[in-house]
Design a protein around this motif. Structure first.
Motif, PDB file in Angstrom:
ATOM      1  N   ASN A   1       0.435  -1.428   0.293  1.00 21.68           N
ATOM      2  CA  ASN A   1      -0.166  -0.173   0.328  1.00 21.68           C
ATOM      3  C   ASN A   1       0.641   1.312   0.520  1.00 21.68           C
ATOM      4  O   ASN A   1       0.449   2.771   0.341  1.00 21.68           O
ATOM      5  CB  ASN A   1      -0.738   0.640   1.311  1.00 21.68           C
ATOM      6  N   SER A   2       2.251   1.245  -0.019  1.00 22.71           N
ATOM      7  CA  SER A   2       3.358   2.395  -0.227  1.00 22.71           C
ATOM      8  C   SER A   2       3.479   2.989  -1.423  1.00 22.71           C
ATOM      9  O   SER A   2       4.339   2.259  -2.453  1.00 22.71           O
ATOM     10  CB  SER A   2       4.604   1.380   0.918  1.00 22.71           C
ATOM     11  N   ALA A   3       3.087   4.157  -1.979  1.00 22.15           N
ATOM     12  CA  ALA A   3       3.882   5.146  -2.523  1.00 22.15           C
ATOM     13  C   ALA A   3       5.399   4.854  -2.387  1.00 22.15           C
ATOM     14  O   ALA A   3       5.506   5.291  -4.060  1.00 22.15           O
ATOM     15  CB  ALA A   3       3.011   5.852  -2.312  1.00 22.15           C
ATOM     16  N   ASN A   4       6.605   4.801  -1.665  1.00 24.86           N
ATOM     17  CA  ASN A   4       7.263   4.883  -1.703  1.00 24.86           C
ATOM     18  C   ASN A   4       7.875   3.753  -2.012  1.00 24.86           C
ATOM     19  O   ASN A   4       8.887   3.479  -2.346  1.00 24.86           O
ATOM     20  CB  ASN A   4       7.965   5.062  -0.389  1.00 24.86           C
ATOM     21  N   THR A   5       6.964   2.704  -2.101  1.00 21.86           N
ATOM     22  CA  THR A   5       7.710   0.971  -2.835  1.00 21.86           C
ATOM     23  C   THR A   5       7.516   1.176  -4.143  1.00 21.86           C
ATOM     24  O   THR A   5       6.671   1.557  -4.961  1.00 21.86           O
ATOM     25  CB  THR A   5       6.846  -0.190  -2.023  1.00 21.86           C
ATOM     26  N   LEU A   6       8.320   0.520  -4.922  1.00 21.76           N
ATOM     27  CA  LEU A   6       8.198   0.332  -6.645  1.00 21.76           C
ATOM     28  C   LEU A   6       7.216  -0.994  -6.587  1.00 21.76           C
ATOM     29  O   LEU A   6       6.815  -1.383  -5.636  1.00 21.76           O
ATOM     30  CB  LEU A   6       9.761  -0.635  -7.100  1.00 21.76           C
ATOM     31  N   ARG A   7       6.381  -0.106  -8.277  1.00 14.85           N
ATOM     32  CA  ARG A   7       5.351  -1.108  -8.518  1.00 14.85           C
ATOM     33  C   ARG A   7       5.762  -2.951  -7.850  1.00 14.85           C
ATOM     34  O   ARG A   7       4.702  -3.441  -7.366  1.00 14.85           O
ATOM     35  CB  ARG A   7       4.802  -1.201  -9.406  1.00 14.85           C
ATOM     36  N   ARG A   8       6.152  -3.461  -8.825  1.00 13.17           N
ATOM     37  CA  ARG A   8       6.581  -4.555  -8.478  1.00 13.17           C
ATOM     38  C   ARG A   8       6.428  -5.474  -7.198  1.00 13.17           C
ATOM     39  O   ARG A   8       6.524  -6.484  -6.714  1.00 13.17           O
ATOM     40  CB  ARG A   8       7.692  -5.314  -9.492  1.00 13.17           C
ATOM     41  N   VAL A   9       6.744  -4.512  -6.586  1.00 16.10           N
ATOM     42  CA  VAL A   9       7.869  -5.067  -5.020  1.00 16.10           C
ATOM     43  C   VAL A   9       5.945  -4.714  -4.482  1.00 16.10           C
ATOM     44  O   VAL A   9       5.991  -5.808  -3.545  1.00 16.10           O
ATOM     45  CB  VAL A   9       8.514  -3.709  -4.283  1.00 16.10           C
ATOM     46  N   ARG A  10       4.853  -4.071  -4.609  1.00 16.55           N
ATOM     47  CA  ARG A  10       3.691  -3.596  -4.009  1.00 16.55           C
ATOM     48  C   ARG A  10       3.147  -5.460  -4.983  1.00 16.55           C
ATOM     49  O   ARG A  10       2.170  -6.005  -3.634  1.00 16.55           O
ATOM     50  CB  ARG A  10       2.965  -2.376  -4.419  1.00 16.55           C
ATOM     51  N   ASN A  11       3.791  -5.788  -6.131  1.00 19.46           N
ATOM     52  CA  ASN A  11       2.007  -6.969  -6.039  1.00 19.46           C
ATOM     53  C   ASN A  11       2.823  -8.164  -5.807  1.00 19.46           C
ATOM     54  O   ASN A  11       1.846  -8.757  -5.772  1.00 19.46           O
ATOM     55  CB  ASN A  11       2.703  -6.769  -8.270  1.00 19.46           C
ATOM     56  N   ARG A  12       4.180  -8.363  -5.623  1.00 20.21           N
ATOM     57  CA  ARG A  12       4.914  -9.162  -5.102  1.00 20.21           C
ATOM     58  C   ARG A  12       3.787  -9.171  -3.263  1.00 20.21           C
ATOM     59  O   ARG A  12       3.956 -10.452  -2.880  1.00 20.21           O
ATOM     60  CB  ARG A  12       6.364  -9.329  -4.523  1.00 20.21           C
ATOM     61  N   ASN A  13       4.139  -8.452  -2.578  1.00 16.54           N
ATOM     62  CA  ASN A  13       3.590  -7.995  -1.390  1.00 16.54           C
ATOM     63  C   ASN A  13       2.084  -8.579  -1.691  1.00 16.54           C
ATOM     64  O   ASN A  13       1.646  -9.413  -0.018  1.00 16.54           O
ATOM     65  CB  ASN A  13       4.183  -7.739  -0.536  1.00 16.54           C
ATOM     66  N   ALA A  14       1.300  -8.535  -2.847  1.00 15.72           N
ATOM     67  CA  ALA A  14       0.328  -8.821  -2.613  1.00 15.72           C
ATOM     68  C   ALA A  14       0.226  -9.777  -2.566  1.00 15.72           C
ATOM     69  O   ALA A  14      -0.667 -10.632  -1.817  1.00 15.72           O
ATOM     70  CB  ALA A  14      -0.600  -7.866  -3.599  1.00 15.72           C
ATOM     71  N   ARG A  15       0.503 -10.556  -3.507  1.00 14.53           N
ATOM     72  CA  ARG A  15       0.924 -11.658  -3.796  1.00 14.53           C
ATOM     73  C   ARG A  15       1.058 -12.446  -2.461  1.00 14.53           C
ATOM     74  O   ARG A  15       0.642 -13.417  -2.423  1.00 14.53           O
ATOM     75  CB  ARG A  15       1.331 -12.356  -4.428  1.00 14.53           C
ATOM     76  N   TYR A  16       2.042 -11.944  -1.590  1.00  6.81           N
ATOM     77  CA  TYR A  16       2.382 -12.268  -0.823  1.00  6.81           C
ATOM     78  C   TYR A  16       1.393 -12.489  -0.080  1.00  6.81           C
ATOM     79  O   TYR A  16       1.280 -13.663   1.343  1.00  6.81           O
ATOM     80  CB  TYR A  16       3.721 -11.958   0.329  1.00  6.81           C
ATOM     81  N   LEU A  17       0.397 -11.415   0.276  1.00 10.72           N
ATOM     82  CA  LEU A  17      -0.914 -11.809   0.963  1.00 10.72           C
ATOM     83  C   LEU A  17      -1.687 -12.745   0.605  1.00 10.72           C
ATOM     84  O   LEU A  17      -2.482 -13.658   1.992  1.00 10.72           O
ATOM     85  CB  LEU A  17      -1.939 -10.300   1.380  1.00 10.72           C
ATOM     86  N   GLN A  18      -1.799 -13.438  -0.110  1.00  5.94           N
ATOM     87  CA  GLN A  18      -2.848 -15.019  -0.269  1.00  5.94           C
ATOM     88  C   GLN A  18      -2.389 -15.390  -0.086  1.00  5.94           C
ATOM     89  O   GLN A  18      -2.419 -16.955   0.045  1.00  5.94           O
ATOM     90  CB  GLN A  18      -3.161 -13.900  -2.841  1.00  5.94           C
ATOM     91  N   ILE A  19      -1.011 -15.939  -0.758  1.00  2.00           N
ATOM     92  CA  ILE A  19       0.322 -16.767  -0.414  1.00  2.00           C
ATOM     93  C   ILE A  19      -0.443 -17.435   0.950  1.00  2.00           C
ATOM     94  O   ILE A  19      -1.019 -18.590   1.758  1.00  2.00           O
ATOM     95  CB  ILE A  19       1.699 -17.326  -0.461  1.00  2.00           C
ATOM     96  N   ILE A  20      -0.310 -16.351   2.216  1.00  2.00           N
ATOM     97  CA  ILE A  20      -0.485 -16.866   3.695  1.00  2.00           C
ATOM     98  C   ILE A  20      -1.912 -16.939   3.477  1.00  2.00           C
ATOM     99  O   ILE A  20      -2.080 -18.021   4.780  1.00  2.00           O
ATOM    100  CB  ILE A  20      -0.043 -15.423   4.081  1.00  2.00           C
ATOM    101  N   GLY A  21      -2.891 -16.182   3.408  1.00  2.00           N
ATOM    102  CA  GLY A  21      -4.187 -16.543   3.908  1.00  2.00           C
ATOM    103  C   GLY A  21      -4.347 -17.708   2.754  1.00  2.00           C
ATOM    104  O   GLY A  21      -4.951 -18.881   3.709  1.00  2.00           O
ATOM    105  N   GLY A  22      -3.844 -18.861   2.161  1.00  6.27           N
ATOM    106  CA  GLY A  22      -4.254 -20.069   1.124  1.00  6.27           C
ATOM    107  C   GLY A  22      -3.906 -20.535   2.237  1.00  6.27           C
ATOM    108  O   GLY A  22      -4.315 -22.165   2.269  1.00  6.27           O
ATOM    109  N   PHE A  23      -2.551 -20.331   2.788  1.00  9.88           N
ATOM    110  CA  PHE A  23      -1.666 -21.583   3.506  1.00  9.88           C
ATOM    111  C   PHE A  23      -2.468 -21.614   4.972  1.00  9.88           C
ATOM    112  O   PHE A  23      -2.707 -22.482   5.561  1.00  9.88           O
ATOM    113  CB  PHE A  23      -0.519 -21.336   4.030  1.00  9.88           C
ATOM    114  N   LEU A  24      -2.957 -20.289   5.808  1.00  7.96           N
ATOM    115  CA  LEU A  24      -3.899 -20.570   6.592  1.00  7.96           C
ATOM    116  C   LEU A  24      -5.215 -21.175   6.737  1.00  7.96           C
ATOM    117  O   LEU A  24      -6.053 -22.113   7.883  1.00  7.96           O
ATOM    118  CB  LEU A  24      -3.784 -19.237   7.448  1.00  7.96           C
TER     119      LEU A  24
END
Length: 425
Positions: free
Chosen positions: A111-134
Motif C-alpha cells: 500500500n506504500s507509494a514509496n515502494t516500487l510497483r513490482r514490490v507492491r505486487n509481490r507483497n500482494a501475492r504474499y498476502l494471498q499465499i499466506i491466506g491460502g496456507f492458513l
C-alpha cells in the motif's frame, strides 16, 4: 568504493587522504556517499546506470530516462521491510503473533507509494499465499483434530476459527491490493533538482555523456532536403506528442530501420518538418502511428491528428494509436505511475470527443491525476514497443483499439542494482 577508471578499491580513509581522488590513478570521485545524507549513491552505481540505459553506449537516451532509472534503482530504507523480516523470525518462535505481524507488514508494503510497483505486487501475492496456507491449515489440520476426538475442546475450536478468519482476511487483502495497484502512483526517491545536480557533477568530473541527448530545440538536422528526395514519400509516419520522444527515435535511427518518418505534434524536427509533412500528405496509402504519454494531454493526440487542418483532417489515411493509453496501464503490473493536481485538472477539461474513446475506469484513472510518461521506459524497451505496434498493425484495420501493445517494463532483474552492493567504506 571502486574507481571507475582503474577499478581500484578506495575506502573512506583513502578517499579522504587523497582529497576525493583514487589512490592509484588520481581520478576524482564524483560522489562521496558518506556526506550525501539519507540517499547515497556511488560512482560505479551511476556509471552502471548510464551503461545499462545506453546498452553499453549503443543507444541514445534522455536525461529524464536516466532520472527514472536512478529512481527505480535507489534502495530506499523502509521500516515495513524491517518489520517484515522481524515477523518472519517471530513466526518460528510465536507463530500466532508472527503471522498477523507479517500480514500487516505485507499489507503496508503493498500500500506504500514509496515502494516500487513490482514490490507492491509481490507483497500482494504474499498476502494471498499466506491466506491460502492458513485456510488450508485451518480446514485440514485443525478440523481433523476437532473431529478426531477433540470436538469438545474449546481451545482447539477457537484456534480453528481464528485461523480461518485470519486466512480469509489475508487472502481478501491480497486480491484487493493486486486489483488496486494500477490506481496507485509512485513517489520518486530523489527530486529532479537533486538528480540534475548529480548529473552536472558527473559530467564535470567525467566529461559529457555522449549518449545523453540535449534539448530537442537545438536544430541538429539539415534545414533542406534534396529536391530529388522530395519527389518521393514515406508509407508510414510516427507522430509523437513531444519533441523529446521524436528526437529519441531519430537519434537511435528508428526512422532508417523501419523506413518511416518521425515527427512531433509540436513541429519537430524544425528544419525539415513542413517539407516532410507535405511529402506525407501526397501518399494516399499513408499509415500514421500516434505515440504519446498516458496522460490527459497525450490521449488527445489522435483527435488532433484526425481533426486538425494542419495534419490529416478530411483525409483517408489510416491512423493507429500505439499508446500509451490508460487501459495499457490498468492491464500492466510494472509501470511507473505518477500523479499530480495539474494532471487531474487537465483530465476534467478533456473534450467529449476524447472522453468517448475512454472507458469509465480509464477516465476515473485520469481524473485521479495519474499519468505515465514514455520516458519512464528505457530507450531499448521504447523502441521495441513502437516496432511491435507497427508490426501488429499489419493485421489490423486501424483505430484506437486496433493495436495491442505489450507495455510491461523490462524484467525486474534489470532494475535491481542496489547501492549497497558497493561499499561506502
Amino acid at each position: 568504493m571502486k574507481c571507475i577508471q582503474c577499478q581500484t578499491d578506495n575506502n573512506l580513509k583513502d578517499r579522504t587522504a587523497n582529497q576525493g581522488r583514487c589512490k592509484n590513478c588520481g581520478h576524482p570521485f564524483a560522489f562521496e556517499p558518506t556526506t550525501m545524507g539519507q540517499t547515497k549513491i556511488t560512482d560505479p552505481f551511476f556509471a552502471k546506470a548510464i551503461s545499462d540505459l545506453s546498452v553499453n553506449g549503443s543507444l541514445y537516451f534522455t536525461p529524464q530516462q536516466l532520472y527514472y532509472l536512478i529512481n527505480k534503482r535507489i534502495k530506499r530504507k523502509s521500516n515495513n521491510i524491517v518489520l517484515q523480516i522481524f515477523a518472519w523470525i517471530l513466526i518460528v518462535i510465536i507463530p500466532y503473533i508472527g503471522i498477523p505481524l507479517l500480514i500487516f507488514a505485507c499489507y503496508q508494503i503493498s500500500n506504500s507509494a514509496n515502494t516500487l510497483r513490482r514490490v507492491r505486487n509481490r507483497n500482494a501475492r504474499y498476502l494471498q499465499i499466506i491466506g491460502g496456507f492458513l485456510l488450508l491449515y485451518g480446514i485440514l489440520f485443525l478440523l481433523f483434530f476437532t473431529v478426531d476426538g477433540s470436538g469438545g475442546n474449546w481451545l482447539i475450536f477457537c484456534q480453528f476459527a481464528i485461523t480461518i478468519i485470519v486466512g480469509m482476511l489475508s487472502f481478501y487483502l491480497g486480491i484487493r491490493q493486486s486489483r488496486r495497484q494500477s490506481t496507485f502512483f509512485q513517489t520518486v526517491s530523489i527530486t529532479l533538482s537533486k538528480f540534475q545536480s548529480w548529473l552536472e557533477r558527473w559530467q564535470q568530473i567525467n566529461g559529457t555523456v555522449e549518449q545523453l541527448l540535449p534539448s530537442p530545440n537545438q536544430k541538429r538536422l539539415p534545414t533542406s532536403i534534396n529536391p530529388d528526395i522530395t519527389a518521393y514519400s514515406f508509407d508510414r509516419v510516427v507522430v509523437c506528442d513531444s519533441a523529446t520522444i521524436a528526437q529519441l527515435l531519430i537519434a537511435n535511427n528508428f526512422h532508417f530501420e523501419n523506413n518511416c518518418a518521425v515527427l512531433s505534434i509540436t513541429g519537430y524536427p524544425q528544419g525539415i518538418f513542413s517539407t516532410v509533412l507535405d511529402m506525407l500528405r501526397r501518399n494516399p496509402e499513408l499509415k500514421v502511428y500516434a505515440l504519446h504519454n498516458a496522460s490527459p494531454h497525450g490521449i488527445t493526440l489522435i483527435h488532433n491528428l484526425q481533426t486538425s487542418s494542419n495534419w490529416f483532417a478530411d483525409s483517408t489515411v489510416t491512423i493507429y494509436d500505439l499508446g500509451l493509453l490508460p487501459r495499457h496501464v490498468l492491464n500492466s503490473r510494472n509501470l511507473f505511475i505518477q500523479s499530480s493536481p495539474q494532471s487531474a485538472e487537465e483530465a476534467e477539461q478533456l473534450g467529449l470527443e476524447v472522453r468517448l474513446d475512454l472507458s469509465g475506469e480509464e477516465f476515473a484513472w485520469l481524473k485521479s491525476g495519474n499519468f505515465v510518461e514514455l520516458e519512464s521506459f528505457t530507450p531499448q524497451r521504447l523502441l521495441q514497443i513502437v516496432t511491435q505496434g507497427i508490426n501488429r498493425s499489419q493485421i489490423s484495420t486501424g483505430g484506437r483499439d486496433s493495436v495491442f501493445i505489450d507495455v510491461e517494463s523490462e524484467s525486474s532483474s534489470s532494475d535491481v542494482y542496489l547501492v549497497a552492493s558497493d561499499s561506502f567504506g
